[in-house]
Write an enzyme that holds these catalytic residues in place. Structure first.
Site, PDB file in Angstrom:
ATOM      1  N   HIS A  39       0.812  -1.207   0.000  1.00 23.24           N
ATOM      2  CA  HIS A  39       0.000   0.000   0.000  1.00 23.24           C
ATOM      3  C   HIS A  39       0.851   1.265   0.000  1.00 23.24           C
ATOM      4  O   HIS A  39       0.328   2.360  -0.243  1.00 23.24           O
ATOM      5  CB  HIS A  39      -0.910  -0.010   1.241  1.00 23.24           C
ATOM      6  CG  HIS A  39      -2.300   0.482   0.989  1.00 23.24           C
ATOM      7  ND1 HIS A  39      -2.888   0.527  -0.266  1.00 23.24           N
ATOM      8  CD2 HIS A  39      -3.251   0.957   1.844  1.00 23.24           C
ATOM      9  CE1 HIS A  39      -4.118   1.001  -0.168  1.00 23.24           C
ATOM     10  NE2 HIS A  39      -4.362   1.286   1.101  1.00 23.24           N
ATOM     11  N   ASN A  86      -6.863   6.771   3.840  1.00 16.88           N
ATOM     12  CA  ASN A  86      -8.230   7.188   3.503  1.00 16.88           C
ATOM     13  C   ASN A  86      -8.509   8.654   3.809  1.00 16.88           C
ATOM     14  O   ASN A  86      -9.618   9.137   3.570  1.00 16.88           O
ATOM     15  CB  ASN A  86      -9.260   6.297   4.212  1.00 16.88           C
ATOM     16  CG  ASN A  86      -9.179   6.372   5.723  1.00 16.88           C
ATOM     17  OD1 ASN A  86      -8.212   6.904   6.262  1.00 16.88           O
ATOM     18  ND2 ASN A  86     -10.174   5.849   6.401  1.00 16.88           N
ATOM     19  N   ASP A 111      -0.738   2.647  -5.404  1.00 16.05           N
ATOM     20  CA  ASP A 111      -0.685   1.207  -5.672  1.00 16.05           C
ATOM     21  C   ASP A 111      -1.964   0.728  -6.357  1.00 16.05           C
ATOM     22  O   ASP A 111      -3.031   1.296  -6.185  1.00 16.05           O
ATOM     23  CB  ASP A 111      -0.503   0.442  -4.361  1.00 16.05           C
ATOM     24  CG  ASP A 111      -1.598   0.782  -3.353  1.00 16.05           C
ATOM     25  OD1 ASP A 111      -1.650   1.940  -2.893  1.00 16.05           O
ATOM     26  OD2 ASP A 111      -2.427  -0.094  -3.040  1.00 16.05           O
ATOM     27  N   ASN A 132      -8.843   3.936  -1.775  1.00 18.02           N
ATOM     28  CA  ASN A 132      -9.348   4.844  -0.747  1.00 18.02           C
ATOM     29  C   ASN A 132      -8.635   6.195  -0.705  1.00 18.02           C
ATOM     30  O   ASN A 132      -9.251   7.221  -0.407  1.00 18.02           O
ATOM     31  CB  ASN A 132      -9.279   4.179   0.630  1.00 18.02           C
ATOM     32  CG  ASN A 132     -10.336   3.111   0.795  1.00 18.02           C
ATOM     33  OD1 ASN A 132     -11.382   3.159   0.165  1.00 18.02           O
ATOM     34  ND2 ASN A 132     -10.061   2.125   1.642  1.00 18.02           N
TER      35      ASN A 132
END
Length: 207
Positions: A39, A86, A111, A132
Site C-alpha cells: 500500500h 483514507n 498502488d 481509498n
C-alpha cells in the site's frame, strides 16, 4: 583530497527548485509498521523521484512531509501525506490551495492490486478505481481531473484472502526487483507528465 570532496558534494546538489508549479504526490500510510508494504508503493515512488533529483522529502508541511526539486523544467513539490491513506485528500487539497494549483497540476502515484509488480498504468484523469486514498482526494477536491500513475503490487493470492492484510503485506524479493524497475519508470514518466507530455509517458510506460 578534502577540497575535492567538498566541491564534489557542492556540485552534486540539485539546482534551486524555484516557485512550485506542480505537485507530485505519493500515497501511503505513515509509520514504521507500514514501511515497504504494498500500500506504500506511492511513498516509494516519491522517494525514488527525490533520490534521482537530489531532493529530500523531510520537511513537515500540509499534514505530510515535503521536498522540492526541478522536474521537467518546473519547480515541483514532492508530497507524502502524513494522514492515513483514507484521509490523503486533507494533505493534498491543503497544498493545492496554498499554491493555487489545479487538479491538472497534481500528479498522484499510488498502488494498484489489479497490476502485477513491475507494471505501470498512467491515466490523464478518471475515477478512484476503488482506491481509498484517491477516493478521498477526489471527494475533498470535487474533481477527478488528476493525472495519475498506478503501480502494480499484485493480486490477492486467493479470493478469500483479506484485502487489508494483502495490501499491508510486504513484497517478496522477486517482486521487489520488479518494483524497483517500475519505480525508475514511474520517475521517468513523472518527468514527462510534469513537462506536459503525458501521451508520450503513456506510450512509453503503460503496461
Amino acid at each position: 583530497m578534502e577540497r575535492n570532496n567538498f566541491f564534489a558534494r557542492f556540485t552534486s546538489r540539485a539546482p534551486a527548485a524555484g516557485p512550485v508549479e506542480f505537485l507530485v504526490v505519493g500515497l501511503g500510510n505513515p509509520g514504521r509498521e507500514y514501511e515497504n508494504t504494498r500500500h506504500n508503493a506511492g511513498f516509494l515512488a516519491a522517494d525514488r523521484i527525490a533520490e534521482k533529483h537530489h531532493a529530500s522529502i523531510d520537511r513537515l508541511k500540509f499534514k505530510g512531509t515535503v521536498g522540492q526539486c526541478r522536474l521537467g523544467g518546473k519547480g515541483v513539490l514532492l508530497l507524502k501525506p502524513g494522514t492515513y491513506m483514507n484521509l490523503s485528500g486533507q494533505s493534498v487539497t491543503e497544498a493545492m490551495r496554498f499554491y493555487k494549483l489545479k487538479p491538472e497540476q497534481v500528479l498522484v502515484i499510488f498502488d494498484d492490486i489489479n497490476l502485477e509488480p513491475g507494471q505501470l498504468r498512467i491515466r490523464r484523469k478518471g475515477s478512484d478505481g476503488g482506491h481509498n486514498g484517491m477516493k478521498n482526494i477526489i471527494y475533498l477536491s470535487g474533481s477527478d481531473q488528476f493525472p495519475r500513475i498506478k503501480l502494480g503490487v499484485g493480486k490477492k493470492p486467493h479470493p478469500n484472502y483479506d484485502l487489508a492484510d494483502w495490501v499491508l503485506s510486504r513484497f517478496t524479493e522477486k517482486e521487489r526487483e520488479a518494483l524497483s524497475t517500475a519505480l525508475d519508470n514511474a520517475a521517468a514518466a513523472a518527468e514527462l507528465i510534469v513537462k506536459g507530455d503525458i501521451d508520450r509517458a503513456m506510450n512509453l510506460y503503460n503496461s
